[in-house]
Design a protein around this motif. Structure first.
Motif, PDB file in Angstrom:
ATOM      1  N   GLU A 126       2.785   6.140  -2.997  1.00 14.20           N
ATOM      2  CA  GLU A 126       3.857   7.017  -3.493  1.00 14.20           C
ATOM      3  C   GLU A 126       3.635   7.427  -4.953  1.00 14.20           C
ATOM      4  O   GLU A 126       4.257   8.359  -5.441  1.00 14.20           O
ATOM      5  CB  GLU A 126       5.206   6.312  -3.346  1.00 14.20           C
ATOM      6  N   HIS A 127       2.756   6.746  -5.646  1.00  7.07           N
ATOM      7  CA  HIS A 127       2.450   7.049  -7.055  1.00  7.07           C
ATOM      8  C   HIS A 127       1.099   7.752  -7.123  1.00  7.07           C
ATOM      9  O   HIS A 127       0.140   7.256  -7.709  1.00  7.07           O
ATOM     10  CB  HIS A 127       2.447   5.763  -7.880  1.00  7.07           C
ATOM     11  N   LEU A 133       0.836  -1.207   0.000  1.00  2.75           N
ATOM     12  CA  LEU A 133       0.000   0.000   0.000  1.00  2.75           C
ATOM     13  C   LEU A 133       0.866   1.249   0.000  1.00  2.75           C
ATOM     14  O   LEU A 133       0.528   2.245  -0.634  1.00  2.75           O
ATOM     15  CB  LEU A 133      -0.928  -0.011   1.212  1.00  2.75           C
ATOM     16  N   LYS A 134       1.991   1.191   0.693  1.00  7.79           N
ATOM     17  CA  LYS A 134       2.910   2.341   0.736  1.00  7.79           C
ATOM     18  C   LYS A 134       3.469   2.625  -0.660  1.00  7.79           C
ATOM     19  O   LYS A 134       3.537   3.780  -1.076  1.00  7.79           O
ATOM     20  CB  LYS A 134       4.048   2.079   1.722  1.00  7.79           C
ATOM     21  N   VAL A 141      -8.077  10.229  -6.770  1.00 13.05           N
ATOM     22  CA  VAL A 141      -7.920   8.920  -6.130  1.00 13.05           C
ATOM     23  C   VAL A 141      -6.543   8.302  -6.365  1.00 13.05           C
ATOM     24  O   VAL A 141      -6.287   7.169  -5.967  1.00 13.05           O
ATOM     25  CB  VAL A 141      -9.022   7.923  -6.575  1.00 13.05           C
ATOM     26  N   GLY A 142      -5.644   9.052  -6.978  1.00  6.36           N
ATOM     27  CA  GLY A 142      -4.296   8.553  -7.223  1.00  6.36           C
ATOM     28  C   GLY A 142      -3.592   8.124  -5.946  1.00  6.36           C
ATOM     29  O   GLY A 142      -3.614   8.824  -4.947  1.00  6.36           O
ATOM     30  N   GLY A 143      -2.996   6.940  -5.984  1.00  5.79           N
ATOM     31  CA  GLY A 143      -2.278   6.407  -4.829  1.00  5.79           C
ATOM     32  C   GLY A 143      -3.176   5.779  -3.781  1.00  5.79           C
ATOM     33  O   GLY A 143      -2.713   5.394  -2.716  1.00  5.79           O
ATOM     34  N   LYS A 144      -4.462   5.634  -4.087  1.00  4.19           N
ATOM     35  CA  LYS A 144      -5.435   5.141  -3.101  1.00  4.19           C
ATOM     36  C   LYS A 144      -6.269   3.992  -3.665  1.00  4.19           C
ATOM     37  O   LYS A 144      -6.247   3.716  -4.856  1.00  4.19           O
ATOM     38  CB  LYS A 144      -6.390   6.270  -2.699  1.00  4.19           C
ATOM     39  N   ASP A 145      -7.060   3.403  -2.776  1.00  4.84           N
ATOM     40  CA  ASP A 145      -8.031   2.401  -3.187  1.00  4.84           C
ATOM     41  C   ASP A 145      -9.247   3.141  -3.749  1.00  4.84           C
ATOM     42  O   ASP A 145      -9.906   3.885  -3.041  1.00  4.84           O
ATOM     43  CB  ASP A 145      -8.443   1.530  -1.999  1.00  4.84           C
ATOM     44  N   ALA A 146      -9.513   2.922  -5.021  1.00  3.03           N
ATOM     45  CA  ALA A 146     -10.617   3.605  -5.698  1.00  3.03           C
ATOM     46  C   ALA A 146     -11.777   2.656  -5.991  1.00  3.03           C
ATOM     47  O   ALA A 146     -12.645   2.970  -6.805  1.00  3.03           O
ATOM     48  CB  ALA A 146     -10.109   4.224  -6.997  1.00  3.03           C
TER      49      ALA A 146
END
Length: 84
Positions: free
Chosen positions: A12-13, A7-8, A48-53
């Motif tokens: 970062e992206h 997840l880390k 939602v970049g870098g997250k659960d979408a």
């Protein structure tokens, strides 16, 4: 290419310049090249970049969308992290 990402690593992206990864149902998609093509606009993808979408994705899409774009955009999956 399919890799296991933490997840880390995904977090970062979180911008187009950094690759813009999103998670949908524990699968990781690289969206930086798709941002300008997204029918709903780039704003939501950037948000939602870098997250659960997953929640946002399933609210507006069905499984056929995932089947259509996954071969081009999927880069891996979220790997289980050890719980301490």
């Amino acid at each position: 290419m399919s890799e296991a990402l933490t997840l880390k690593q995904v977090s970062e992206h979180n911008t187009v310049d950094k690759g813009l990864y999103i998670i949908i149902d524990n699968e990781v998609y690289k969206m930086d090249t798709f941002v300008d093509e997204h029918p709903g606009g780039s704003k939501i993808l950037k948000r939602v970049g870098g997250k659960d979408a997953s929640k946002q994705f399933w609210k507006y899409h069905n499984e056929s969308v995932l089947k259509k774009y996954a071969p081009k955009l999927k880069i891996g999956s979220v790997k289980e992290e050890a719980k301490l």
